[in-house]
Write a protein that holds these residues in place. Structure first.
Motif, PDB file in Angstrom:
ATOM      1  N   THR A   1      45.253  11.667  -1.042  1.00 52.11           N
ATOM      2  CA  THR A   1      45.520  12.396  -2.287  1.00 52.11           C
ATOM      3  C   THR A   1      46.685  11.764  -3.039  1.00 52.11           C
ATOM      4  O   THR A   1      46.628  11.556  -4.261  1.00 52.11           O
ATOM      5  CB  THR A   1      45.834  13.868  -1.977  1.00 52.11           C
ATOM      6  OG1 THR A   1      44.709  14.470  -1.330  1.00 52.11           O
ATOM      7  CG2 THR A   1      46.153  14.644  -3.252  1.00 52.11           C
TER       8      THR A   1
ATOM      9  N   LEU B   1      38.027  13.555  -0.321  1.00 51.86           N
ATOM     10  CA  LEU B   1      38.788  12.870  -1.372  1.00 51.86           C
ATOM     11  C   LEU B   1      37.964  12.663  -2.644  1.00 51.86           C
ATOM     12  O   LEU B   1      38.429  12.030  -3.583  1.00 51.86           O
ATOM     13  CB  LEU B   1      39.299  11.502  -0.873  1.00 51.86           C
ATOM     14  CG  LEU B   1      40.427  11.561   0.165  1.00 51.86           C
ATOM     15  CD1 LEU B   1      40.739  10.153   0.679  1.00 51.86           C
ATOM     16  CD2 LEU B   1      41.687  12.197  -0.417  1.00 51.86           C
TER      17      LEU B   1
ATOM     18  N   GLN C   1      39.537  14.330  -5.836  1.00 54.21           N
ATOM     19  CA  GLN C   1      40.746  13.625  -6.267  1.00 54.21           C
ATOM     20  C   GLN C   1      40.399  12.316  -6.965  1.00 54.21           C
ATOM     21  O   GLN C   1      40.990  11.976  -8.000  1.00 54.21           O
ATOM     22  CB  GLN C   1      41.666  13.357  -5.062  1.00 54.21           C
ATOM     23  CG  GLN C   1      42.183  14.610  -4.362  1.00 54.21           C
ATOM     24  CD  GLN C   1      41.290  15.062  -3.230  1.00 54.21           C
ATOM     25  OE1 GLN C   1      40.069  15.160  -3.378  1.00 54.21           O
ATOM     26  NE2 GLN C   1      41.882  15.354  -2.092  1.00 54.21           N
TER      27      GLN C   1
ATOM     28  N   ARG D   1      40.565  21.102  -1.778  1.00 47.86           N
ATOM     29  CA  ARG D   1      40.666  19.724  -2.280  1.00 47.86           C
ATOM     30  C   ARG D   1      40.521  19.671  -3.788  1.00 47.86           C
ATOM     31  O   ARG D   1      41.155  18.841  -4.448  1.00 47.86           O
ATOM     32  CB  ARG D   1      39.625  18.837  -1.595  1.00 47.86           C
ATOM     33  CG  ARG D   1      39.698  18.855  -0.074  1.00 47.86           C
ATOM     34  CD  ARG D   1      41.077  18.498   0.467  1.00 47.86           C
ATOM     35  NE  ARG D   1      41.128  18.609   1.926  1.00 47.86           N
ATOM     36  CZ  ARG D   1      42.218  18.466   2.663  1.00 47.86           C
ATOM     37  NH1 ARG D   1      43.379  18.209   2.081  1.00 47.86           N
ATOM     38  NH2 ARG D   1      42.169  18.585   3.974  1.00 47.86           N
TER      39      ARG D   1
END
Length: 416
Positions: free
Chosen positions: A237, A306, A309, A371
């Motif tokens: 991140t 991820l 992100q 997330r």
């Protein structure tokens, strides 16, 4: 207020230390139930999901104490087999206690776990695999019970390499009668950490870091001290934030060996990566480039945790990017919030098509899950003006102090 406020548009500079892994420590805490004694777990992150797991262990009869980032679990006495309440409903990983409790006392009653909106994530794989080991399962509308006189080893092929279902089978097999072979097993680093913990406690496990795990049950496990690895998703991140904002940062104790897919992606986007024994650095001196197509995969492909992100970074990259999500069908919940900030994103089934803009605009946005919430912080740090991310509690499920860490990297960010 349950929010994070930030003023974006600044380069990131500085260094921050990466916390212990959320996804590793939760199954390890569950595994402590298998040990009639005391376990000491070091480098444990102080995050909401760990506190929920602590509450569940205490409800089951364990004594749990903290000292800094070290947690001690005394599971000498487990006098309860029922799990319900807020901690189960709010945390998906509470299902990890299923295999451990069956291994310890042979009986579990629990409400269906919650904690996430990114996809269906049914526990069918968990229940089906455990039923192969002799577990009788009775499902009702809001809860289920699982019972077994003695867990039996089995040769079982996972229909999908589910991390959670693999972990539950490992936990159940550690003290089972005979040998259990798990084929098509997940091989994420968190699986390795769980196996290392159990092996240190006396478990007989072969094939770690492969897709075929062989667990020969032992009569008992002994007390152990174990250090949790650092969190690859937290490190990822912060690395992605540097891509979105530009600058030069260093991530102390980043688990480099578990970040290869992201590192290669960052290089393609224009990040200059440096690695040494202390961690990982990234320098970004110009606007990043789009990735024509990025696909999420099981380890060691690009991690779904991820994906939100990297989408936030792609929203300000030069060119057009495509993300294909293959793990969770509802990972694109963040798209509407990024659009509030001016992002040019459209979705079609499991694909997102992103046309990068030079700059996003600050806005008030809503986190709906862990997330995605962190990704909105990344977007806010790269945007012009003020961004408010509401529902901070989702982010606190996995990030010990995201505001502190980004302040260490020069960001103007605080709890609202």
């Amino acid at each position: 207020m349950d929010s994070i406020h930030m003023y974006g548009g600044n380069f990131l500079r500085g260094e921050t230390k990466i916390q212990g892994s959320k996804n590793a420590v939760l199954p390890i805490l569950a595994a402590s139930l298998l040990i009639k004694g005391t376990c000491v777990i070091e480098n444990c992150p102080r995050i909401a999901d760990v506190y929920h797991m602590q509450n569940l262990l205490q409800e089951l009869g364990c004594t749990v104490t903290w000292s800094g980032n070290q947690i001690t679990v005394d599971a000498s006495y487990v006098n309860e087999n029922s799990m319900g309440g807020e901690s189960v409903r709010r945390m998906r990983s509470s299902v990890m206690l299923l295999g451990a409790l069956l291994g310890r006392i042979g009986e579990v009653a629990m409400t269906y776990p919650g904690g996430c909106v990114i996809g269906k994530r049914p526990i069918d794989l968990h229940l089906t695999s455990l039923s192969q080991m002799g577990v009788e399962i009775v499902e009702e509308e809001y809860h289920f019970t699982a019972k077994v006189k003695k867990l039996k080893g089995v040769d079982y092929t996972m229909p999908f390499p589910s991390v959670g279902a693999t972990e539950n089978m490992i936990l159940a097999a550690a003290l089972a009668e005979g040998t259990t072979v798990i084929r098509n097993a997940a091989k994420e680093p968190e699986i390795t950490a769980l196996c290392e913990f159990l092996k240190a406690a006396g478990a007989n496990i072969e094939g770690v870091e492969t897709k075929v795990l062989t667990i020969t049950g032992v009569k008992e496990l002994h007390e152990v001290k174990y250090k949790v690895p650092n969190d690859r998703i937290v490190a990822g991140t912060y690395l992605i934030a540097a891509l979105a904002c530009s600058g030069s940062i260093f991530l102390e104790q980043a688990p480099i060996e578990h970040l290869h897919a992201l590192i290669e992606t960052a290089k393609h986007m224009g990040g200059n990566i440096t690695v040494n024994g202390d961690g990982l650095g990234i320098d970004v001196i110009r606007r990043i480039k789009a990735i024509p197509c990025l696909k999420t995969e099981v380890y060691d492909g690009f991690p779904t945790d991820l994906q939100s992100q990297i989408m936030a970074a792609m929203a300000v990259a030069k060119g057009e990017s495509i993300i294909e999500e293959t793990i969770f069908e509802n990972r694109f919940r963040i798209v509407d919030e990024l659009r509030k900030m001016g992002a040019d994103i459209r979705t079609e089934k499991n694909r997102a098509y992103i046309i990068g803009r030079k700059r996003l605009e600050g806005a008030v946005v809503e986190a709906e899950e862990l997330r995605g919430g962190a990704a909105l912080v990344v977007a806010g740090l790269s945007a012009k003006g003020k961004t408010v991310v509401n529902n901070r509690h989702f982010i606190e499920r996995g990030y010990e102090d995201i505001c502190r860490d980004f302040r260490n990297l020069g960001a103007d960010i605080n709890i609202g």
